[in-house]
Design a protein around this motif. Structure first.
Motif, PDB file in Angstrom:
ATOM      1  N   GLU A  47      36.222  38.423  28.463  1.00  0.00           N
ATOM      2  CA  GLU A  47      36.209  36.973  28.295  1.00  0.00           C
ATOM      3  C   GLU A  47      37.367  36.321  29.039  1.00  0.00           C
ATOM      4  N   ALA A  48      38.549  36.928  28.956  1.00  0.00           N
ATOM      5  CA  ALA A  48      39.714  36.377  29.636  1.00  0.00           C
ATOM      6  C   ALA A  48      39.528  36.408  31.148  1.00  0.00           C
ATOM      7  N   ALA A  49      39.027  37.532  31.660  1.00  0.00           N
ATOM      8  CA  ALA A  49      38.815  37.641  33.107  1.00  0.00           C
ATOM      9  C   ALA A  49      37.742  36.662  33.575  1.00  0.00           C
ATOM     10  N   ALA A  50      36.654  36.522  32.794  1.00  0.00           N
ATOM     11  CA  ALA A  50      35.602  35.572  33.159  1.00  0.00           C
ATOM     12  C   ALA A  50      36.118  34.144  33.141  1.00  0.00           C
ATOM     13  N   SER A  51      37.131  33.887  32.316  1.00  0.00           N
ATOM     14  CA  SER A  51      37.728  32.552  32.227  1.00  0.00           C
ATOM     15  C   SER A  51      38.743  32.303  33.338  1.00  0.00           C
ATOM     16  N   GLY A  52      38.941  33.291  34.198  1.00  0.00           N
ATOM     17  CA  GLY A  52      39.852  33.124  35.323  1.00  0.00           C
ATOM     18  C   GLY A  52      41.315  33.301  34.978  1.00  0.00           C
ATOM     19  N   LEU A  53      41.612  34.109  33.935  1.00  0.00           N
ATOM     20  CA  LEU A  53      42.994  34.339  33.538  1.00  0.00           C
ATOM     21  C   LEU A  53      43.522  35.640  34.138  1.00  0.00           C
ATOM     22  N   PRO A  54      44.726  35.629  34.705  1.00  0.00           N
ATOM     23  CA  PRO A  54      45.379  36.899  35.034  1.00  0.00           C
ATOM     24  C   PRO A  54      45.785  37.574  33.729  1.00  0.00           C
ATOM     25  N   ILE A  55      45.852  38.900  33.729  1.00  0.00           N
ATOM     26  CA  ILE A  55      46.001  39.655  32.483  1.00  0.00           C
ATOM     27  C   ILE A  55      47.126  40.682  32.597  1.00  0.00           C
ATOM     28  N   VAL A  56      47.896  40.813  31.545  1.00  0.00           N
ATOM     29  CA  VAL A  56      48.806  41.949  31.368  1.00  0.00           C
ATOM     30  C   VAL A  56      48.292  42.723  30.159  1.00  0.00           C
ATOM     31  N   ALA A  57      48.021  44.014  30.333  1.00  0.00           N
ATOM     32  CA  ALA A  57      47.434  44.813  29.250  1.00  0.00           C
ATOM     33  C   ALA A  57      47.961  46.231  29.294  1.00  0.00           C
ATOM     34  N   THR A  58      47.895  46.888  28.147  1.00  0.00           N
ATOM     35  CA  THR A  58      48.235  48.300  28.092  1.00  0.00           C
ATOM     36  C   THR A  58      47.111  49.117  28.734  1.00  0.00           C
ATOM     37  N   ASP A  59      47.487  50.204  29.346  1.00  0.00           N
ATOM     38  CA  ASP A  59      46.529  51.039  30.075  1.00  0.00           C
ATOM     39  C   ASP A  59      45.912  52.052  29.115  1.00  0.00           C
ATOM     40  N   VAL A  60      45.013  51.572  28.271  1.00  0.00           N
ATOM     41  CA  VAL A  60      44.333  52.422  27.295  1.00  0.00           C
ATOM     42  C   VAL A  60      42.840  52.166  27.381  1.00  0.00           C
ATOM     43  N   GLY A  61      42.054  53.167  26.975  1.00  0.00           N
ATOM     44  CA  GLY A  61      40.606  53.006  26.934  1.00  0.00           C
ATOM     45  C   GLY A  61      40.048  52.505  28.245  1.00  0.00           C
ATOM     46  N   GLY A  62      39.165  51.491  28.152  1.00  0.00           N
ATOM     47  CA  GLY A  62      38.532  50.942  29.345  1.00  0.00           C
ATOM     48  C   GLY A  62      39.266  49.759  29.947  1.00  0.00           C
ATOM     49  N   ASN A  63      40.522  49.512  29.532  1.00  0.00           N
ATOM     50  CA  ASN A  63      41.255  48.354  30.057  1.00  0.00           C
ATOM     51  C   ASN A  63      41.381  48.383  31.573  1.00  0.00           C
ATOM     52  N   SER A  64      41.577  49.586  32.126  1.00  0.00           N
ATOM     53  CA  SER A  64      41.737  49.689  33.583  1.00  0.00           C
ATOM     54  C   SER A  64      40.422  49.450  34.322  1.00  0.00           C
ATOM     55  N   GLU A  65      39.298  49.456  33.588  1.00  0.00           N
ATOM     56  CA  GLU A  65      38.023  49.130  34.213  1.00  0.00           C
ATOM     57  C   GLU A  65      37.838  47.620  34.343  1.00  0.00           C
ATOM     58  N   VAL A  66      38.593  46.872  33.558  1.00  0.00           N
ATOM     59  CA  VAL A  66      38.523  45.408  33.598  1.00  0.00           C
ATOM     60  C   VAL A  66      39.662  44.824  34.414  1.00  0.00           C
ATOM     61  N   VAL A  67      40.875  45.325  34.180  1.00  0.00           N
ATOM     62  CA  VAL A  67      42.063  44.815  34.864  1.00  0.00           C
ATOM     63  C   VAL A  67      42.342  45.688  36.086  1.00  0.00           C
ATOM     64  N   ILE A  68      42.236  45.099  37.266  1.00  0.00           N
ATOM     65  CA  ILE A  68      42.551  45.810  38.507  1.00  0.00           C
ATOM     66  C   ILE A  68      44.035  45.635  38.759  1.00  0.00           C
ATOM     67  N   ASP A  69      44.794  46.696  38.532  1.00  0.00           N
ATOM     68  CA  ASP A  69      46.255  46.612  38.557  1.00  0.00           C
ATOM     69  C   ASP A  69      46.755  46.085  39.893  1.00  0.00           C
ATOM     70  N   GLY A  70      47.549  45.020  39.814  1.00  0.00           N
ATOM     71  CA  GLY A  70      48.116  44.414  41.005  1.00  0.00           C
ATOM     72  C   GLY A  70      47.235  43.373  41.656  1.00  0.00           C
ATOM     73  N   LYS A  71      45.955  43.319  41.265  1.00  0.00           N
ATOM     74  CA  LYS A  71      45.028  42.363  41.871  1.00  0.00           C
ATOM     75  C   LYS A  71      44.550  41.296  40.890  1.00  0.00           C
ATOM     76  N   THR A  72      44.252  41.714  39.662  1.00  0.00           N
ATOM     77  CA  THR A  72      43.828  40.732  38.655  1.00  0.00           C
ATOM     78  C   THR A  72      44.806  40.674  37.488  1.00  0.00           C
TER      79      THR A  72
END
Length: 389
Positions: A288-313
Protein backbone atom coordinates in the motif's frame (compact mmCIF):
# COMPACT_ATOMS: atom_id res chain seq x y z
CA UNK A 1 -22.12 -20.99 -10.84
CA UNK A 2 -18.70 -21.88 -9.42
CA UNK A 3 -18.51 -21.93 -5.63
CA UNK A 4 -15.54 -21.06 -3.44
CA UNK A 5 -15.53 -21.19 0.35
CA UNK A 6 -12.90 -19.12 2.13
CA UNK A 7 -11.90 -20.21 5.63
CA UNK A 8 -9.81 -17.89 7.80
CA UNK A 9 -8.70 -17.97 11.41
CA UNK A 10 -10.31 -14.61 12.15
CA UNK A 11 -11.49 -11.42 10.47
CA UNK A 12 -9.61 -8.41 11.82
CA UNK A 13 -7.76 -5.53 10.21
CA UNK A 14 -4.59 -7.49 9.42
CA UNK A 15 -2.97 -7.99 6.04
CA UNK A 16 -4.15 -11.58 5.54
CA UNK A 17 -7.73 -10.62 6.29
CA UNK A 18 -7.56 -7.63 3.94
CA UNK A 19 -6.23 -9.83 1.17
CA UNK A 20 -9.02 -12.37 1.66
CA UNK A 21 -11.65 -9.61 1.47
CA UNK A 22 -10.14 -8.26 -1.76
CA UNK A 23 -10.08 -11.73 -3.31
CA UNK A 24 -13.58 -12.67 -2.14
CA UNK A 25 -15.21 -9.47 -3.40
CA UNK A 26 -13.40 -9.52 -6.74
CA UNK A 27 -14.33 -13.15 -7.37
CA UNK A 28 -17.94 -12.37 -6.45
CA UNK A 29 -17.92 -9.56 -9.03
CA UNK A 30 -16.55 -12.03 -11.60
CA UNK A 31 -19.48 -14.40 -11.15
CA UNK A 32 -18.31 -16.78 -8.43
CA UNK A 33 -20.60 -17.78 -5.58
CA UNK A 34 -18.50 -16.91 -2.53
CA UNK A 35 -18.85 -17.49 1.21
CA UNK A 36 -16.45 -16.74 4.07
CA UNK A 37 -16.06 -18.73 7.29
CA UNK A 38 -14.22 -17.22 10.25
CA UNK A 39 -13.13 -19.66 12.94
CA UNK A 40 -13.29 -16.93 15.60
CA UNK A 41 -15.93 -14.18 15.97
CA UNK A 42 -15.15 -11.55 13.28
CA UNK A 43 -14.01 -8.10 14.38
CA UNK A 44 -13.94 -6.37 10.98
CA UNK A 45 -15.01 -6.51 7.32
CA UNK A 46 -18.38 -8.20 7.85
CA UNK A 47 -20.34 -5.23 6.51
CA UNK A 48 -18.05 -4.85 3.49
CA UNK A 49 -18.33 -8.52 2.57
CA UNK A 50 -22.08 -8.75 3.05
CA UNK A 51 -22.60 -5.52 1.07
CA UNK A 52 -20.79 -7.24 -1.80
CA UNK A 53 -23.10 -10.25 -1.50
CA UNK A 54 -20.63 -12.47 0.36
CA UNK A 55 -22.14 -14.14 3.47
CA UNK A 56 -19.91 -14.38 6.54
CA UNK A 57 -20.31 -17.32 8.93
CA UNK A 58 -18.53 -17.52 12.28
CA UNK A 59 -17.75 -20.82 13.97
CA UNK A 60 -17.53 -18.90 17.23
CA UNK A 61 -14.27 -20.35 18.56
CA UNK A 62 -13.24 -18.33 21.63
CA UNK A 63 -11.16 -20.55 23.86
CA UNK A 64 -7.61 -21.78 23.30
CA UNK A 65 -8.35 -25.41 24.21
CA UNK A 66 -8.88 -27.83 21.29
CA UNK A 67 -12.55 -28.31 20.48
CA UNK A 68 -13.64 -30.74 17.73
CA UNK A 69 -17.12 -29.27 17.37
CA UNK A 70 -16.19 -26.46 14.94
CA UNK A 71 -14.55 -29.04 12.69
CA UNK A 72 -17.81 -30.99 12.50
CA UNK A 73 -19.81 -27.80 11.92
CA UNK A 74 -17.57 -26.80 9.04
CA UNK A 75 -17.78 -30.29 7.57
CA UNK A 76 -21.57 -30.19 7.70
CA UNK A 77 -21.53 -26.77 6.02
CA UNK A 78 -19.36 -28.09 3.20
CA UNK A 79 -21.53 -31.19 2.70
CA UNK A 80 -24.60 -28.95 2.46
CA UNK A 81 -23.26 -26.14 0.26
CA UNK A 82 -20.82 -28.28 -1.78
CA UNK A 83 -18.18 -25.76 -2.92
CA UNK A 84 -15.86 -26.69 -5.75
CA UNK A 85 -12.93 -24.96 -4.00
CA UNK A 86 -12.14 -24.50 -0.32
CA UNK A 87 -9.41 -21.90 0.14
CA UNK A 88 -8.10 -21.47 3.70
CA UNK A 89 -5.91 -18.68 5.07
CA UNK A 90 -3.60 -18.57 8.12
CA UNK A 91 -2.24 -21.47 10.10
CA UNK A 92 -5.21 -22.46 12.29
CA UNK A 93 -7.69 -22.28 9.44
CA UNK A 94 -5.31 -24.23 7.21
CA UNK A 95 -5.06 -27.06 9.72
CA UNK A 96 -8.81 -27.12 10.40
CA UNK A 97 -9.62 -27.18 6.67
CA UNK A 98 -7.29 -30.12 6.17
CA UNK A 99 -8.92 -32.09 8.98
CA UNK A 100 -12.36 -31.31 7.60
CA UNK A 101 -11.40 -33.03 4.37
CA UNK A 102 -11.50 -36.31 6.29
CA UNK A 103 -15.20 -35.69 6.97
CA UNK A 104 -16.55 -33.92 3.88
CA UNK A 105 -15.97 -34.03 0.11
CA UNK A 106 -13.72 -31.15 -0.95
CA UNK A 107 -12.83 -31.30 -4.67
CA UNK A 108 -9.95 -28.80 -4.26
CA UNK A 109 -8.33 -27.55 -1.06
CA UNK A 110 -5.76 -24.75 -1.18
CA UNK A 111 -4.04 -23.53 2.01
CA UNK A 112 -2.37 -20.12 2.00
CA UNK A 113 0.39 -19.23 4.48
CA UNK A 114 0.73 -15.49 5.09
CA UNK A 115 3.92 -15.46 7.14
CA UNK A 116 7.46 -16.68 6.70
CA UNK A 117 7.46 -18.19 10.19
CA UNK A 118 4.36 -19.45 12.01
CA UNK A 119 5.61 -18.29 15.38
CA UNK A 120 3.44 -18.89 18.38
CA UNK A 121 3.78 -18.62 22.12
CA UNK A 122 5.94 -20.91 24.24
CA UNK A 123 7.68 -22.44 21.23
CA UNK A 124 4.49 -23.51 19.45
CA UNK A 125 5.99 -22.51 16.10
CA UNK A 126 7.69 -25.90 15.77
CA UNK A 127 4.48 -27.70 16.64
CA UNK A 128 2.66 -25.78 13.92
CA UNK A 129 5.34 -26.64 11.39
CA UNK A 130 5.09 -30.30 12.35
CA UNK A 131 1.30 -30.10 12.03
CA UNK A 132 1.71 -28.67 8.53
CA UNK A 133 4.02 -31.56 7.63
CA UNK A 134 1.71 -34.26 9.00
CA UNK A 135 -1.44 -32.87 7.38
CA UNK A 136 0.08 -31.94 4.03
CA UNK A 137 -1.39 -35.02 2.25
CA UNK A 138 -4.88 -33.66 3.01
CA UNK A 139 -4.51 -30.55 0.83
CA UNK A 140 -3.94 -30.15 -2.90
CA UNK A 141 -1.56 -27.21 -2.66
CA UNK A 142 -0.03 -24.81 -0.16
CA UNK A 143 0.68 -21.29 -1.36
CA UNK A 144 3.01 -18.69 0.12
CA UNK A 145 2.69 -14.94 -0.26
CA UNK A 146 6.47 -14.44 -0.39
CA UNK A 147 9.31 -16.24 -2.12
CA UNK A 148 11.30 -16.13 1.11
CA UNK A 149 8.44 -17.86 2.90
CA UNK A 150 8.21 -20.53 0.22
CA UNK A 151 11.92 -21.35 0.50
CA UNK A 152 11.72 -21.55 4.28
CA UNK A 153 8.73 -23.89 4.20
CA UNK A 154 10.58 -26.21 1.86
CA UNK A 155 13.77 -25.99 3.93
CA UNK A 156 12.06 -26.96 7.18
CA UNK A 157 10.11 -29.68 5.32
CA UNK A 158 6.72 -28.25 6.23
CA UNK A 159 5.74 -28.71 2.59
CA UNK A 160 7.45 -30.62 -0.24
CA UNK A 161 8.61 -28.35 -3.07
CA UNK A 162 6.25 -29.87 -5.63
CA UNK A 163 3.24 -29.01 -3.44
CA UNK A 164 3.91 -25.34 -2.71
CA UNK A 165 3.61 -22.34 -4.98
CA UNK A 166 4.36 -18.64 -4.69
CA UNK A 167 1.36 -16.40 -5.22
CA UNK A 168 1.71 -12.86 -3.84
CA UNK A 169 -0.73 -10.51 -2.23
CA UNK A 170 -2.42 -8.02 -4.52
CA UNK A 171 -3.13 -4.34 -4.07
CA UNK A 172 -5.83 -2.07 -5.47
CA UNK A 173 -3.64 0.55 -7.17
CA UNK A 174 -6.64 2.78 -7.81
CA UNK A 175 -7.45 3.01 -4.11
CA UNK A 176 -3.83 3.49 -3.12
CA UNK A 177 -2.30 6.20 -5.27
CA UNK A 178 -0.77 9.65 -4.74
CA UNK A 179 -3.41 12.35 -4.20
CA UNK A 180 -1.99 15.86 -3.54
CA UNK A 181 -5.38 17.32 -2.60
CA UNK A 182 -6.06 14.61 -0.02
CA UNK A 183 -2.51 14.98 1.27
CA UNK A 184 -2.90 18.69 2.01
CA UNK A 185 -6.25 18.24 3.75
CA UNK A 186 -5.21 15.40 6.04
CA UNK A 187 -1.86 16.96 6.95
CA UNK A 188 -3.78 19.97 8.16
CA UNK A 189 -6.21 17.79 10.14
CA UNK A 190 -3.31 15.92 11.79
CA UNK A 191 -1.40 19.12 12.54
CA UNK A 192 1.65 17.99 10.61
CA UNK A 193 2.24 21.41 9.05
CA UNK A 194 5.80 21.37 7.63
CA UNK A 195 6.95 18.30 9.58
CA UNK A 196 8.61 15.36 7.81
CA UNK A 197 6.05 12.66 8.60
CA UNK A 198 7.02 9.02 8.95
CA UNK A 199 4.07 6.63 8.85
CA UNK A 200 3.73 3.14 10.33
CA UNK A 201 0.54 1.06 10.17
CA UNK A 202 -0.04 -2.18 12.02
CA UNK A 203 -1.10 -3.89 15.22
CA UNK A 204 0.93 -3.47 18.38
CA UNK A 205 2.13 -7.07 18.58
CA UNK A 206 5.53 -8.69 19.07
CA UNK A 207 6.20 -9.32 15.37
CA UNK A 208 5.99 -5.60 14.49
CA UNK A 209 8.74 -4.72 17.01
CA UNK A 210 7.57 -1.16 17.64
CA UNK A 211 10.19 -0.89 20.40
CA UNK A 212 12.82 -1.06 17.67
CA UNK A 213 11.03 1.72 15.75
CA UNK A 214 10.65 4.02 18.75
CA UNK A 215 14.26 3.53 19.78
CA UNK A 216 15.36 4.33 16.24
CA UNK A 217 13.13 7.40 16.10
CA UNK A 218 14.57 8.64 19.40
CA UNK A 219 17.94 8.73 17.62
CA UNK A 220 16.45 10.48 14.59
CA UNK A 221 14.54 13.18 16.48
CA UNK A 222 17.57 15.10 17.86
CA UNK A 223 19.20 15.09 14.40
CA UNK A 224 16.13 16.25 12.45
CA UNK A 225 13.98 18.53 14.52
CA UNK A 226 11.23 18.67 11.90
CA UNK A 227 10.55 14.92 11.96
CA UNK A 228 7.50 13.21 13.45
CA UNK A 229 6.26 9.61 13.61
CA UNK A 230 2.61 8.75 12.97
CA UNK A 231 1.47 5.25 14.02
CA UNK A 232 -1.96 3.89 13.06
CA UNK A 233 -3.06 0.72 14.82
CA UNK A 234 -3.96 -0.82 18.12
CA UNK A 235 -3.17 -3.96 20.02
CA UNK A 236 -2.06 -5.43 23.34
CA UNK A 237 1.37 -3.76 23.35
CA UNK A 238 0.16 -0.23 22.65
CA UNK A 239 0.19 0.94 26.33
CA UNK A 240 3.76 -0.26 26.81
CA UNK A 241 4.86 1.43 23.58
CA UNK A 242 3.26 4.70 24.65
CA UNK A 243 5.18 4.39 27.90
CA UNK A 244 8.38 3.69 25.98
CA UNK A 245 7.85 6.82 23.86
CA UNK A 246 7.53 8.79 27.08
CA UNK A 247 10.65 7.19 28.56
CA UNK A 248 12.58 8.03 25.38
CA UNK A 249 11.40 11.63 25.48
CA UNK A 250 9.66 11.57 22.09
CA UNK A 251 6.00 11.68 23.14
CA UNK A 252 5.50 15.10 21.59
CA UNK A 253 6.84 13.86 18.27
CA UNK A 254 4.92 10.57 18.04
CA UNK A 255 1.21 10.45 17.18
CA UNK A 256 -0.58 7.27 18.27
CA UNK A 257 -3.74 7.37 16.15
CA UNK A 258 -5.28 4.05 17.13
CA UNK A 259 -7.31 2.05 14.62
CA UNK A 260 -8.01 3.99 11.42
CA UNK A 261 -10.13 3.15 8.39
CA UNK A 262 -8.64 5.90 6.17
CA UNK A 263 -5.28 4.27 5.49
CA UNK A 264 -5.10 5.48 1.84
CA UNK A 265 -5.45 9.07 3.08
CA UNK A 266 -2.79 8.52 5.76
CA UNK A 267 -0.43 7.20 3.10
CA UNK A 268 -1.00 10.37 1.09
CA UNK A 269 -0.32 12.55 4.13
CA UNK A 270 3.03 10.89 4.91
CA UNK A 271 6.46 11.69 3.47
CA UNK A 272 7.89 8.19 3.96
CA UNK A 273 6.96 4.81 5.41
CA UNK A 274 8.87 2.89 8.10
CA UNK A 275 8.57 -0.77 9.14
CA UNK A 276 10.51 -2.29 12.05
CA UNK A 277 9.17 -5.87 12.01
CA UNK A 278 11.11 -8.78 13.48
CA UNK A 279 9.44 -11.14 11.02
CA UNK A 280 6.92 -10.84 8.17
CA UNK A 281 5.29 -12.58 5.23
CA UNK A 282 4.51 -10.17 2.40
CA UNK A 283 3.12 -7.15 4.25
CA UNK A 284 0.07 -5.55 2.69
CA UNK A 285 1.02 -2.20 4.22
CA UNK A 286 4.30 -2.16 2.30
CA UNK A 287 2.41 -2.79 -0.94
CA UNK A 288 0.00 0.00 0.00
CA UNK A 289 2.81 2.41 0.87
CA UNK A 290 4.68 1.70 -2.36
CA UNK A 291 1.49 2.03 -4.43
CA UNK A 292 0.92 5.39 -2.73
CA UNK A 293 4.31 6.56 -3.98
CA UNK A 294 6.10 6.54 -0.61
CA UNK A 295 9.81 5.76 -0.23
CA UNK A 296 10.25 3.10 2.45
CA UNK A 297 12.71 2.15 5.17
CA UNK A 298 12.08 -1.42 6.36
CA UNK A 299 13.75 -4.32 8.08
CA UNK A 300 15.02 -7.01 5.73
CA UNK A 301 12.73 -9.83 6.86
CA UNK A 302 10.29 -12.11 5.07
CA UNK A 303 9.13 -10.73 1.73
CA UNK A 304 10.07 -7.10 2.48
CA UNK A 305 12.96 -7.24 0.00
CA UNK A 306 10.48 -8.30 -2.69
CA UNK A 307 8.63 -5.01 -2.23
CA UNK A 308 11.42 -2.60 -1.29
CA UNK A 309 14.20 -2.41 -3.89
CA UNK A 310 17.15 -1.40 -1.73
CA UNK A 311 18.63 1.89 -2.85
CA UNK A 312 15.96 2.44 -5.51
CA UNK A 313 12.61 2.58 -3.73
CA UNK A 314 13.91 2.81 -0.18
CA UNK A 315 16.39 1.19 2.20
CA UNK A 316 16.53 -2.20 3.93
CA UNK A 317 18.19 -2.75 7.30
CA UNK A 318 18.73 -5.74 9.60
CA UNK A 319 15.96 -6.48 12.13
CA UNK A 320 16.33 -5.61 15.83
CA UNK A 321 18.97 -2.96 15.09
CA UNK A 322 17.66 0.50 16.03
CA UNK A 323 20.96 2.18 15.12
CA UNK A 324 20.81 0.83 11.56
CA UNK A 325 17.12 1.74 11.30
CA UNK A 326 17.82 5.28 12.51
CA UNK A 327 20.70 5.75 10.07
CA UNK A 328 18.53 4.63 7.15
CA UNK A 329 15.75 7.00 8.23
CA UNK A 330 18.21 9.89 8.46
CA UNK A 331 19.65 8.97 5.08
CA UNK A 332 16.22 9.10 3.46
CA UNK A 333 15.31 12.37 5.18
CA UNK A 334 18.58 13.86 3.94
CA UNK A 335 17.80 13.21 0.27
CA UNK A 336 16.53 16.10 -1.87
CA UNK A 337 12.70 16.11 -2.16
CA UNK A 338 12.86 15.38 -5.89
CA UNK A 339 14.98 12.27 -5.21
CA UNK A 340 12.46 10.99 -2.65
CA UNK A 341 9.65 11.61 -5.15
CA UNK A 342 11.58 9.67 -7.79
CA UNK A 343 12.00 6.73 -5.40
CA UNK A 344 8.28 6.80 -4.68
CA UNK A 345 7.44 6.83 -8.39
CA UNK A 346 9.67 3.80 -9.01
CA UNK A 347 8.02 2.05 -6.05
CA UNK A 348 4.57 2.55 -7.55
CA UNK A 349 5.72 1.29 -10.95
CA UNK A 350 7.07 -1.85 -9.25
CA UNK A 351 3.71 -2.50 -7.59
CA UNK A 352 1.71 -1.89 -10.76
CA UNK A 353 3.90 -4.33 -12.67
CA UNK A 354 3.93 -7.13 -10.10
CA UNK A 355 1.20 -6.80 -7.46
CA UNK A 356 -1.89 -5.23 -9.02
CA UNK A 357 -5.02 -6.80 -7.56
CA UNK A 358 -6.64 -7.76 -10.86
CA UNK A 359 -3.42 -9.48 -11.97
CA UNK A 360 -3.30 -11.48 -8.72
CA UNK A 361 -7.01 -12.43 -8.90
CA UNK A 362 -6.38 -13.65 -12.47
CA UNK A 363 -3.68 -15.95 -11.08
CA UNK A 364 -6.03 -17.31 -8.40
CA UNK A 365 -8.77 -18.05 -10.92
CA UNK A 366 -6.25 -19.80 -13.16
CA UNK A 367 -4.98 -21.84 -10.21
CA UNK A 368 -8.48 -22.91 -9.15
CA UNK A 369 -9.23 -24.03 -12.70
CA UNK A 370 -5.90 -25.85 -13.03
CA UNK A 371 -6.43 -27.85 -9.83
CA UNK A 372 -10.06 -28.66 -10.61
CA UNK A 373 -9.09 -29.96 -14.02
CA UNK A 374 -6.14 -31.88 -12.58
CA UNK A 375 -8.56 -33.58 -10.20
CA UNK A 376 -10.83 -34.48 -13.09
CA UNK A 377 -13.49 -31.88 -12.36
CA UNK A 378 -14.93 -29.52 -14.93
CA UNK A 379 -14.97 -26.11 -13.23
CA UNK A 380 -18.06 -24.76 -15.00
CA UNK A 381 -20.21 -27.89 -14.73
CA UNK A 382 -19.28 -29.33 -11.41
CA UNK A 383 -21.06 -32.58 -10.53
CA UNK A 384 -21.89 -33.77 -7.01
CA UNK A 385 -23.73 -37.04 -6.47
CA UNK A 386 -24.94 -37.06 -10.04
CA UNK A 387 -26.16 -33.49 -10.04
CA UNK A 388 -24.79 -30.97 -12.50
CA UNK A 389 -24.03 -27.43 -11.29
Amino acid sequence: MKRVLFVITGLGLGGAETQLVHLATRLKARGWDVRVVSLTPPRAYVQELEAAGVPVISLGIKGKLPDPRPVFRLAKMIRTWRPEVVHSHMVHANLVARLVRLLAPVPVLICTAHNIDEKGQRGSGRLREMAYRLTDPLCDLTTQVSRAGLERYVRIRAVPRHKIRYLPNGIDTERFRPDPELRARLRQELGLETAFAWLAVGRFVVSKDYANMLQAFSRVAPERNEGCLVIAGDGPLRPSMEQLASDLGVTERVKFLGTRRDIPALMDAADAYVMSSAWEGLPMVLLEAAASGLPIVATDVGGNSEVVIDGKTGFLVPPKDPDALAQAMLRLMGLPPEERRRMGAVARQHIEANYSLDRVVDQWEALYTELLERNGIRPRRMAFRGRRE
